[in-house]
Design an enzyme around this catalytic site. Structure first.
Site, mmCIF file in Angstrom:
data_model
loop_
_atom_site.group_PDB
_atom_site.id
_atom_site.type_symbol
_atom_site.label_atom_id
_atom_site.label_comp_id
_atom_site.label_asym_id
_atom_site.label_seq_id
_atom_site.Cartn_x
_atom_site.Cartn_y
_atom_site.Cartn_z
ATOM 1 N N GLY A 1 0.817 -1.213 0.000
ATOM 2 C CA GLY A 1 0.000 0.000 0.000
ATOM 3 C C GLY A 1 0.847 1.258 0.000
ATOM 4 N N ASP B 1 2.438 -1.683 -4.417
ATOM 5 C CA ASP B 1 1.012 -1.331 -4.398
ATOM 6 C C ASP B 1 0.332 -2.121 -5.505
ATOM 7 O OD1 ASP B 1 -0.379 1.462 -2.982
ATOM 8 O OD2 ASP B 1 -1.553 0.332 -4.456
ATOM 9 N N ILE B 2 -0.976 -2.012 -5.551
ATOM 10 C CA ILE B 2 -1.741 -2.754 -6.566
ATOM 11 C C ILE B 2 -1.630 -2.084 -7.936
ATOM 12 C CG2 ILE B 2 -3.921 -1.545 -6.201
ATOM 13 C CD1 ILE B 2 -5.310 -4.313 -6.350
ATOM 14 N N LEU C 1 1.475 3.453 -2.149
ATOM 15 C CA LEU C 1 0.993 4.634 -2.889
ATOM 16 C C LEU C 1 -0.185 5.303 -2.197
ATOM 17 C CD1 LEU C 1 1.303 3.382 -6.586
ATOM 18 C CD2 LEU C 1 2.963 4.641 -5.184
ATOM 19 N N GLY C 2 -0.484 4.883 -0.975
ATOM 20 C CA GLY C 2 -1.586 5.470 -0.212
ATOM 21 C C GLY C 2 -1.136 6.674 0.599
ATOM 22 N N GLN C 3 -2.051 7.162 1.474
ATOM 23 C CA GLN C 3 -1.757 8.398 2.220
ATOM 24 C C GLN C 3 -0.524 8.250 3.105
ATOM 25 O OE1 GLN C 3 -4.170 9.347 5.618
ATOM 26 N NE2 GLN C 3 -3.871 11.536 5.419
ATOM 27 N N ASP D 1 -0.805 -7.262 -5.227
ATOM 28 C CA ASP D 1 -2.186 -7.265 -4.728
ATOM 29 C C ASP D 1 -2.149 -8.155 -3.493
ATOM 30 O OD1 ASP D 1 -5.467 -8.146 -6.142
ATOM 31 O OD2 ASP D 1 -4.793 -7.692 -4.084
ATOM 32 N N LYS E 1 -9.949 -4.228 11.913
ATOM 33 C CA LYS E 1 -8.809 -3.707 12.671
ATOM 34 C C LYS E 1 -8.652 -4.432 14.004
ATOM 35 C CE LYS E 1 -6.902 -1.040 9.815
ATOM 36 N NZ LYS E 1 -5.530 -1.375 9.344
ATOM 37 N N TYR F 1 -14.642 -1.847 8.820
ATOM 38 C CA TYR F 1 -13.234 -1.435 8.964
ATOM 39 C C TYR F 1 -12.754 -1.710 10.390
ATOM 40 C CZ TYR F 1 -9.264 1.871 9.123
ATOM 41 O OH TYR F 1 -8.032 2.462 9.281
HETATM 42 C C1 VAH Z 1 -10.437 6.543 8.428
HETATM 43 N N1 VAH Z 1 -8.374 7.814 8.237
HETATM 44 O O1 VAH Z 1 -11.014 7.616 8.593
HETATM 45 C C2 VAH Z 1 -8.924 6.510 8.605
HETATM 46 C C3 VAH Z 1 -8.538 6.229 10.050
HETATM 47 C C4 VAH Z 1 -9.003 6.801 12.439
HETATM 48 C C5 VAH Z 1 -9.425 6.944 11.035
HETATM 49 O O2 VAH Z 1 -8.464 4.888 10.342
HETATM 50 O O3 VAH Z 1 -11.035 5.529 8.125
#
Ligand code: VAH
Length: 317
Positions: free
Chosen positions: A8, A34-35, A10-12, A53, A146, A142
Site C-alpha cells: 500500500g 502497491d496494486i 501509494l496510499g496516504q 495485490d 482492525k 473497517y
Molecule cells: C479513516 N483515516 O477515517 C482513517 C482512520 C481513524 C481513522 O483509520 O477511516
C-alpha cells in the site's frame, strides 16, 4: 541493515513513509509496492517498486524472496467510509491481505508492522482518554477488521514468534498524499478548501471530537516502534497513539487565525457522522510513551501553520 517491503505504498501513509524509511535505511533497502501497475511519475522513483495485490499471497512471497526482505510494513487496506459501502471488499482486503502477510512472514522469517486504528474501538468503549486495554466492539466493517487484525497479529507473535508490532492511528493529516475514503478526511479537505475557496462545508458535525495526528509524527511513530527494544514491549498490537483531539469548529478557528475571512459551514454526511460518533473522543497513549518513547511534536496550532505553509507552495497560491 533492514530490507523492508511496504504494501500500500501509494496510499496516504505509504507515499511519505517510503521516503521516510529510505532516508533511514537507504533507497535500495526499502521496496515500495502497491496494486497499481507503476508509480506516478516523479514519485518514489528513488528505489525499487513491485506490483502486489495483497490478496495474492504468492505475489507477497515472490517480492520477499526477490529482495531478501526481513521487515514487512503492511499498509494496504480499505478505510472506514469505503468499507461501509463495500464491506465484502474491506473484509477480503483487510483480513485476507493481513493473513497472507503474516503467513509469508512466518514462512520466510520477516517481522511485521501493520497499523490498527481508533476505529478498533466502538460505542461501548470508554470515550474519553480511552485506555490501552479496554472493551473493543467496533460497529464498522473497517473496525471489525482492525480489531481482528490486532488479535491475529498477537496470535502470530505468541504462537509462531513472528515479531509483530502496530499502533492504533487516529486521523492522519498530510499535505502530500490525499487520504482515501476515510471518516477523518474532513480534517485534510478543510485545508485545501480554505486556501482555494476561503470556505468549507464539513461533513462531520460541530462538537464531534476525534483524535488526530500530523503525518510527520505518524512516520516517526512507525520507525521508532519498528526499532524499539522488544524486551520493553508489554503490548504489541496495537499501541494507542495520538497527538491531539479536536472537533471541526476547533480546526476552523485555528485556520481563521491565518485566514480571517475563512467561513465554516456544515453539510453532515450521516454515514461518516455515525462512524465518527462510534469512535473515542480522545485516547490515553501512556503505554506507547512508557514502552517505546512515543512523543509527538505537533499540536493543532503548529500543524495548522505548517499545513497552510506547505499547501500554499504545493497549490502555487
Ligand atoms: C479513516 N483515516 O477515517 C482513517 C482512520 C481513524 C481513522 O483509520 O477511516
Amino acid at each position: 541493515m533492514k530490507k523492508i517491503l511496504i504494501t500500500g505504498a501509494l496510499g496516504q501513509i505509504g507515499t511519505e513513509l517510503t521516503l521516510h524509511l529510505r532516508n533511514i535505511y537507504g533507497d535500495e533497502n526499502v521496496v515500495a509496492s502497491d496494486i497499481k501497475p507503476s508509480v506516478p511519475e516523479g514519485e518514489l522513483e528513488n528505489g525499487p517498486y513491485e506490483v502486489i495485490d495483497v490478496v495474492e499471497a504468492d505475489q507477497i512471497a515472490a517480492a520477499v524472496k526477490k529482495h531478501k526482505i526481513d521487515q514487512i510494513v503492511h499498509l494496504a487496506a480499505i478505510l472506514s467510509a469505503v468499507g461501509e459501502a463495500k464491506p465484502n471488499l474491506a473484509w477480503n482486503v483487510n483480513m485476507g491481505g493481513l493473513f497472507n502477510v503474516l503467513e509469508v512472514a512466518r514462512e520466510l522469517g520477516c517481522a511485521v508492522f501493520t497499523p490498527s486504528s481508533i476505529a478498533a474501538f466502538g460505542p461501548s468503549t470508554p470515550k474519553d482518554k480511552t485506555p490501552q486495554d479496554t472493551l473493543q466492539r467496533p460497529t464498522t466493517m473497517y473496525g471489525v477488521t482492525k480489531v481482528a487484525g490486532e488479535i491475529l497479529c498477537d496470535y502470530y507473535y505468541l504462537k509462531y514468534g513472528v515479531d509483530t508490532r502496530g499502533v492504533r492511528f487516529p486521523g492522519l493529516i498530510s499535505y502530500v498524499a490525499l487520504p482515501g475514503g476515510g471518516t477523518t478526511d474532513y480534517a485534510v479537505d478543510i485545508f485545501y478548501e480554505a486556501l482555494k475557496h476561503k470556505r468549507y462545508a464539513s461533513f462531520i458535525a460541530e462538537g464531534t471530537y476525534m483524535d488526530m495526528m500530523y503525518m510527520p509524527d505518524a512516520l516517526n511513530a512507525i520507525s521508532t516502534l519498528m526499532e524499539a527494544n522488544p524486551d520493553k514491549l508489554v503490548h504489541r498490537n496495537a499501541f494507542n497513539v495520538t497527538a491531539m483531539s479536536f472537533a471541526p469548529e476547533d480546526i476552523a478557528a485555528e485556520i481563521k487565525k491565518h485566514i480571517p475571512e475563512f467561513e465554516m459551514t456544515y453539510d453532515v454526511d450521516p454515514v461518516r457522522q455515525a462512524i465518527a460518533e462510534s469512535w473515542p473522543n480522545s485516547l490515553d497513549d501512556s503505554a506507547a510513551r512508557e514502552e517505546w518513547g512515543w512523543n509527538p511534536q505537533y499540536d493543532l496550532a503548529s500543524m495548522t501553520a505548517d499545513m497552510l505553509e506547505k499547501l500554499r507552495v504545493k497549490l502555487g497560491l
